[in-house]
Design a protein around this motif. Sequence first.
Motif, PDB file in Angstrom:
ATOM      1  N   SER A 286       0.831  -1.203   0.000  1.00  0.00           N
ATOM      2  CA  SER A 286       0.000   0.000   0.000  1.00  0.00           C
ATOM      3  C   SER A 286       0.867   1.255   0.000  1.00  0.00           C
ATOM      4  CB  SER A 286      -0.935   0.012   1.210  1.00  0.00           C
ATOM      5  OG  SER A 286      -1.947  -0.965   1.063  1.00  0.00           O
ATOM      6  N   SER A 287       0.406   2.274  -0.721  1.00  0.00           N
ATOM      7  CA  SER A 287       1.189   3.505  -0.814  1.00  0.00           C
ATOM      8  C   SER A 287       1.074   4.353   0.439  1.00  0.00           C
ATOM      9  CB  SER A 287       0.739   4.317  -2.034  1.00  0.00           C
ATOM     10  OG  SER A 287      -0.617   4.704  -1.914  1.00  0.00           O
ATOM     11  N   ASP A 288      -0.039   4.220   1.180  1.00  0.00           N
ATOM     12  CA  ASP A 288      -0.264   5.023   2.386  1.00  0.00           C
ATOM     13  C   ASP A 288      -0.961   4.133   3.421  1.00  0.00           C
ATOM     14  OD1 ASP A 288      -1.106   6.778   4.385  1.00  0.00           O
ATOM     15  OD2 ASP A 288      -1.634   8.380   2.976  1.00  0.00           O
ATOM     16  N   ARG A 289      -0.187   3.509   4.295  1.00  0.00           N
ATOM     17  CA  ARG A 289      -0.757   2.550   5.247  1.00  0.00           C
ATOM     18  C   ARG A 289      -1.713   3.218   6.229  1.00  0.00           C
ATOM     19  NH1 ARG A 289       4.200  -1.464   7.073  1.00  0.00           N
ATOM     20  NH2 ARG A 289       5.414  -1.277   5.148  1.00  0.00           N
ATOM     21  N   VAL A 290      -1.388   4.434   6.650  1.00  0.00           N
ATOM     22  CA  VAL A 290      -2.249   5.130   7.614  1.00  0.00           C
ATOM     23  C   VAL A 290      -3.619   5.385   6.998  1.00  0.00           C
ATOM     24  CG1 VAL A 290      -2.559   7.244   8.946  1.00  0.00           C
ATOM     25  CG2 VAL A 290      -0.301   6.163   8.831  1.00  0.00           C
ATOM     26  N   ARG A 291      -3.631   5.898   5.772  1.00  0.00           N
ATOM     27  CA  ARG A 291      -4.919   6.164   5.105  1.00  0.00           C
ATOM     28  C   ARG A 291      -5.625   4.856   4.767  1.00  0.00           C
ATOM     29  NH1 ARG A 291      -9.120   7.067   4.627  1.00  0.00           N
ATOM     30  NH2 ARG A 291     -10.311   8.707   3.589  1.00  0.00           N
ATOM     31  N   ASN A 292      -4.861   3.828   4.422  1.00  0.00           N
ATOM     32  CA  ASN A 292      -5.445   2.517   4.143  1.00  0.00           C
ATOM     33  C   ASN A 292      -6.160   1.985   5.381  1.00  0.00           C
ATOM     34  OD1 ASN A 292      -4.189  -0.367   2.278  1.00  0.00           O
ATOM     35  ND2 ASN A 292      -6.116  -0.092   3.325  1.00  0.00           N
ATOM     36  N   ARG A 293      -5.548   2.180   6.547  1.00  0.00           N
ATOM     37  CA  ARG A 293      -6.184   1.708   7.785  1.00  0.00           C
ATOM     38  C   ARG A 293      -7.496   2.449   8.036  1.00  0.00           C
ATOM     39  NH1 ARG A 293      -5.810  -1.291  12.034  1.00  0.00           N
ATOM     40  NH2 ARG A 293      -6.557  -0.589  14.066  1.00  0.00           N
ATOM     41  N   ILE A 294      -7.520   3.751   7.798  1.00  0.00           N
ATOM     42  CA  ILE A 294      -8.756   4.510   7.972  1.00  0.00           C
ATOM     43  C   ILE A 294      -9.855   3.949   7.068  1.00  0.00           C
ATOM     44  CG2 ILE A 294      -9.844   6.765   7.583  1.00  0.00           C
ATOM     45  CD1 ILE A 294      -7.153   8.037   8.401  1.00  0.00           C
ATOM     46  N   SER A 295      -9.509   3.702   5.805  1.00  0.00           N
ATOM     47  CA  SER A 295     -10.495   3.162   4.864  1.00  0.00           C
ATOM     48  C   SER A 295     -10.972   1.781   5.291  1.00  0.00           C
ATOM     49  CB  SER A 295      -9.904   3.107   3.455  1.00  0.00           C
ATOM     50  OG  SER A 295      -9.675   4.404   2.935  1.00  0.00           O
ATOM     51  N   LEU A 296     -10.044   0.948   5.753  1.00  0.00           N
ATOM     52  CA  LEU A 296     -10.414  -0.394   6.208  1.00  0.00           C
ATOM     53  C   LEU A 296     -11.393  -0.324   7.379  1.00  0.00           C
ATOM     54  CD1 LEU A 296     -10.142  -3.483   6.388  1.00  0.00           C
ATOM     55  CD2 LEU A 296      -8.063  -3.133   7.749  1.00  0.00           C
ATOM     56  N   LEU A 297     -11.095   0.521   8.354  1.00  0.00           N
ATOM     57  CA  LEU A 297     -11.971   0.629   9.521  1.00  0.00           C
ATOM     58  C   LEU A 297     -13.324   1.225   9.149  1.00  0.00           C
ATOM     59  CD1 LEU A 297      -9.419   1.760  12.265  1.00  0.00           C
ATOM     60  CD2 LEU A 297     -10.297  -0.544  11.784  1.00  0.00           C
ATOM     61  N   GLN A 298     -13.362   2.114   8.148  1.00  0.00           N
ATOM     62  CA  GLN A 298     -14.642   2.643   7.681  1.00  0.00           C
ATOM     63  C   GLN A 298     -15.499   1.531   7.063  1.00  0.00           C
ATOM     64  OE1 GLN A 298     -13.095   5.742   5.118  1.00  0.00           O
ATOM     65  NE2 GLN A 298     -13.691   7.351   6.563  1.00  0.00           N
ATOM     66  N   LEU A 299     -14.873   0.660   6.270  1.00  0.00           N
ATOM     67  CA  LEU A 299     -15.611  -0.468   5.698  1.00  0.00           C
ATOM     68  C   LEU A 299     -16.072  -1.430   6.785  1.00  0.00           C
ATOM     69  CD1 LEU A 299     -13.550  -1.355   2.481  1.00  0.00           C
ATOM     70  CD2 LEU A 299     -15.678  -0.046   2.640  1.00  0.00           C
ATOM     71  N   LYS A 300     -15.208  -1.683   7.762  1.00  0.00           N
ATOM     72  CA  LYS A 300     -15.579  -2.561   8.869  1.00  0.00           C
ATOM     73  C   LYS A 300     -16.782  -1.995   9.626  1.00  0.00           C
ATOM     74  CE  LYS A 300     -13.369  -5.452  10.813  1.00  0.00           C
ATOM     75  NZ  LYS A 300     -13.361  -6.928  10.942  1.00  0.00           N
ATOM     76  N   ALA A 301     -16.775  -0.689   9.854  1.00  0.00           N
ATOM     77  CA  ALA A 301     -17.884  -0.060  10.577  1.00  0.00           C
ATOM     78  C   ALA A 301     -19.175  -0.168   9.774  1.00  0.00           C
ATOM     79  CB  ALA A 301     -17.546   1.401  10.866  1.00  0.00           C
ATOM     80  N   LEU A 302     -19.084  -0.006   8.451  1.00  0.00           N
ATOM     81  CA  LEU A 302     -20.269  -0.137   7.598  1.00  0.00           C
ATOM     82  C   LEU A 302     -20.867  -1.536   7.723  1.00  0.00           C
ATOM     83  CD1 LEU A 302     -22.172   0.801   5.297  1.00  0.00           C
ATOM     84  CD2 LEU A 302     -20.398   0.034   3.685  1.00  0.00           C
ATOM     85  N   VAL A 303     -20.010  -2.550   7.680  1.00  0.00           N
ATOM     86  CA  VAL A 303     -20.489  -3.937   7.771  1.00  0.00           C
ATOM     87  C   VAL A 303     -21.027  -4.228   9.168  1.00  0.00           C
ATOM     88  CG1 VAL A 303     -19.796  -6.364   7.606  1.00  0.00           C
ATOM     89  CG2 VAL A 303     -18.979  -4.717   5.906  1.00  0.00           C
ATOM     90  N   ALA A 304     -20.420  -3.639  10.187  1.00  0.00           N
ATOM     91  CA  ALA A 304     -20.926  -3.836  11.551  1.00  0.00           C
ATOM     92  C   ALA A 304     -22.342  -3.278  11.690  1.00  0.00           C
ATOM     93  CB  ALA A 304     -19.984  -3.173  12.554  1.00  0.00           C
ATOM     94  N   ARG A 305     -22.611  -2.168  11.006  1.00  0.00           N
ATOM     95  CA  ARG A 305     -23.951  -1.583  11.053  1.00  0.00           C
ATOM     96  C   ARG A 305     -24.950  -2.362  10.203  1.00  0.00           C
ATOM     97  NH1 ARG A 305     -20.757   3.183  10.453  1.00  0.00           N
ATOM     98  NH2 ARG A 305     -21.364   3.394   8.246  1.00  0.00           N
ATOM     99  N   HIS A 306     -24.421  -3.114   9.228  1.00  0.00           N
ATOM    100  CA  HIS A 306     -25.279  -3.868   8.302  1.00  0.00           C
ATOM    101  C   HIS A 306     -24.708  -5.283   8.142  1.00  0.00           C
ATOM    102  CE1 HIS A 306     -27.323  -0.121   7.176  1.00  0.00           C
ATOM    103  NE2 HIS A 306     -26.119   0.418   7.224  1.00  0.00           N
ATOM    104  N   PRO A 307     -24.879  -6.112   9.150  1.00  0.00           N
ATOM    105  CA  PRO A 307     -24.239  -7.443   9.144  1.00  0.00           C
ATOM    106  C   PRO A 307     -24.753  -8.377   8.058  1.00  0.00           C
ATOM    107  CG  PRO A 307     -25.747  -7.212  11.007  1.00  0.00           C
ATOM    108  CD  PRO A 307     -25.613  -5.856  10.402  1.00  0.00           C
ATOM    109  N   GLN A 308     -25.788  -7.965   7.329  1.00  0.00           N
ATOM    110  CA  GLN A 308     -26.250  -8.798   6.216  1.00  0.00           C
ATOM    111  C   GLN A 308     -25.317  -8.719   5.018  1.00  0.00           C
ATOM    112  OE1 GLN A 308     -27.440  -5.819   6.994  1.00  0.00           O
ATOM    113  NE2 GLN A 308     -28.600  -4.818   5.334  1.00  0.00           N
TER     114      GLN A 308
END
Length: 317
Positions: A286-308
């Motif tokens: 990854s070119s920017d690990r810090v920003r990649n982590r933010i994006s990953l956690l945003q996707l994780k939060a989306l799935v946590a809100r919508h576990p389907q």
Amino acid sequence: MGIKFLLLGALVGLLLALQACTATSHSEEAGTLGRPISMAAMERILDHADQAGPVELQTFNSADWIADLSGLVNLDNPEAKSAGLSAREEPIQVYLYALRHPTRGLFLIDTGFSAQMAHDPGSLRAGLVMRHEMHLDRLSFHLGPANVLKTENEPLRGVFLTHMHPDHIGGLSEIPLDTPIYVGPGETKERHWTHFFTRAVTDRALEGRPALKTWNFAGAANDPAQELAAVDIFSDGSVFALSVPGHTRGSVAYLIRTTHGPVLLTGDTSHTRWGWEHSVEPGSFSSDRVRNRISLLQLKALVARHPQIQVLVGHQP
């Protein structure tokens, strides 16, 4: 002393040239497909829509491969250290996806590898360094876009890319030249030293094609560091492009309301199943690990809100 200064100057010049190398010289233009949508509006669709959506999605394994775990997972992350992960080779797959919309037609998400890229990468301008570092000699090819398209009864309407790394555009040589290709904003202009070795392949894959189309995420999120920006691709709540910069500057994930329920394609925001399940971002790939982590956690939060939502990570089942 003069020779030393000349060598030092040459080295500095080379380093600057490497850092200044963009992903491709191919042109891009603002795309007109889709419209920006807020996360709140998108999630209301997920909350109130039927589990089943209108889109058929099919996954194809283009190739089995290996990659360095230190690139796939950030081994310096405390979670990875706690799990005792260390540098090793990791088995991965290279995917492409066929998306069939009931009225808009057939699209591909990423392209996997073409037979030519798998068996004769040098003919597509893959140099020795790229072939060695990417372990292309360890690739076990199964199929490319040509194999997928020959079984379809309608023309290909477009290609949606998660990003422009060679293992995601390696099948473009089997895609008709007039096919629209969609990327995240800034993807073509990202500057990184690895592009010095991959740009020739990217330029060759895009040669003779129209300008790349970029998703219009403008105004979709007030604060991209806090909220995902999204585009409703067909303006009907069936397929969404999500801006997830970090792995590359213009990385995109796709959320699809399929006939079997909503599916999230993370792209390389998360390469591995372990990385997704333990919220550990990718490593050196990854070119920017810090920003990649933010994006990953945003996707994780989306799935946590919508576990389907069913999650398909970038390179593992």
